[in-house]
Design an enzyme around this catalytic site. Structure first.
Site, mmCIF file in Angstrom:
data_model
loop_
_atom_site.group_PDB
_atom_site.id
_atom_site.type_symbol
_atom_site.label_atom_id
_atom_site.label_comp_id
_atom_site.label_asym_id
_atom_site.label_seq_id
_atom_site.Cartn_x
_atom_site.Cartn_y
_atom_site.Cartn_z
ATOM 1 N N ASP A 50 0.831 -1.202 0.000
ATOM 2 C CA ASP A 50 0.000 0.000 0.000
ATOM 3 C C ASP A 50 0.867 1.254 0.000
ATOM 4 O O ASP A 50 0.598 2.225 -0.723
ATOM 5 C CB ASP A 50 -0.915 -0.026 1.224
ATOM 6 C CG ASP A 50 -1.702 1.254 1.389
ATOM 7 O OD1 ASP A 50 -2.618 1.489 0.588
ATOM 8 O OD2 ASP A 50 -1.400 2.023 2.326
ATOM 9 N N GLU A 122 -1.928 -5.454 -3.677
ATOM 10 C CA GLU A 122 -0.968 -4.701 -2.868
ATOM 11 C C GLU A 122 0.171 -5.603 -2.396
ATOM 12 O O GLU A 122 1.338 -5.185 -2.379
ATOM 13 C CB GLU A 122 -1.670 -4.081 -1.663
ATOM 14 C CG GLU A 122 -2.561 -2.908 -2.014
ATOM 15 C CD GLU A 122 -3.272 -2.323 -0.816
ATOM 16 O OE1 GLU A 122 -3.547 -1.104 -0.830
ATOM 17 O OE2 GLU A 122 -3.569 -3.074 0.142
#
Length: 231
Positions: A50, A122
């Protein structure tokens, strides 16, 4: 160098020195539990991915939209790193068929679950980053996010404006915002704000200012309404 599998290597465009990283990135917690040795799931990698994604997308936007205001860049960035966008990239890559899931999670439709797909995307970014460094991760993100950046060159509306237009377009009253809580010291308060539209359950969100909390609440409500009724 070794690959995890030929199809997956082609999908990701990266040859892994440490294939265990991408195996971890593709392992849901339901599959990690109950196995001997308790192999790690993608959750820690998701956290790192992220942050890597956020930085790379920020740089891509900074370069692509030179001279654009911070507010416009921030709204573009939020749109490009949201879970829905990550799930879309994961679907385009076909990551779902490579995820390791428990039987129960598989039967529940885990391979097509947008939240799982976003988390895996992610985690894969983090695996590439740890294995090949920042340049490898940036190259991967650049390949799959550049087209998204070019899709709509008009800066996205802020969440409150978008929610207001959604309501007006359906003949509803304007959204109502009210502060429902506040905590923390005076120099660093945390506001809790509720937003509601007639006929729909409200959403609540937090933020370091009323405006930030209102934007977060509006974004959450709009996302729910768009899933149910379409944009």
């Amino acid at each position: 160098m070794s690959t995890v599998s030929d199809p997956l290597g082609k999908i990701l465009g990266h040859r892994f020195n440490r294939p265990e990283l991408v195996r971890e990135a593709l392992c849901h917690s339901s599959a990690a539990q109950g196995q001997s040795g308790r192999p790690a799931s993608y959750e820690r990698l998701e956290f790192l991915g992220d942050r890597v994604l956020g930085l790379v997308v920020a740089r891509l936007l900074f370069d692509r939209f030179a001279g654009e205001s911070e507010g416009h860049l921030a709204r573009r960035h939020a749109e490009l790193v949201r879970k829905e966008t990550l799930a879309r990239v994961a679907v385009n890559l076909g990551l779902g068929r490579h995820i390791r899931l428990s039987r129960g999670e598989e039967e529940a439709g885990g391979r097509d679950n947008p939240a799982i797909l976003a988390d895996v995307c992610e985690a894969v970014i983090a695996a590439i980053f740890l294995d090949g460094g920042f340049e490898a991760a940036a190259a991967f993100i650049g390949r799959h996010w550049a087209v998204l950046i070019e899709e709509d060159l008009t800066p996205p509306k802020d969440a409150k404006t978008a929610l207001q237009e959604w309501a007006q377009g359906r003949g509803l009253d304007l959204p109502l915002y009210r502060e429902v809580g506040r905590e923390g010291p005076p120099h660093a308060p945390l506001f809790e704000v509720e937003v509601s539209i007639e006929g729909h359950p409200p959403e609540v969100a937090n933020g370091p200012s009323k405006r930030t909390a209102e934007q977060a609440a509006a974004g959450a409500l709009l996302a729910r309404l768009e899933v149910r009724y379409g944009g």
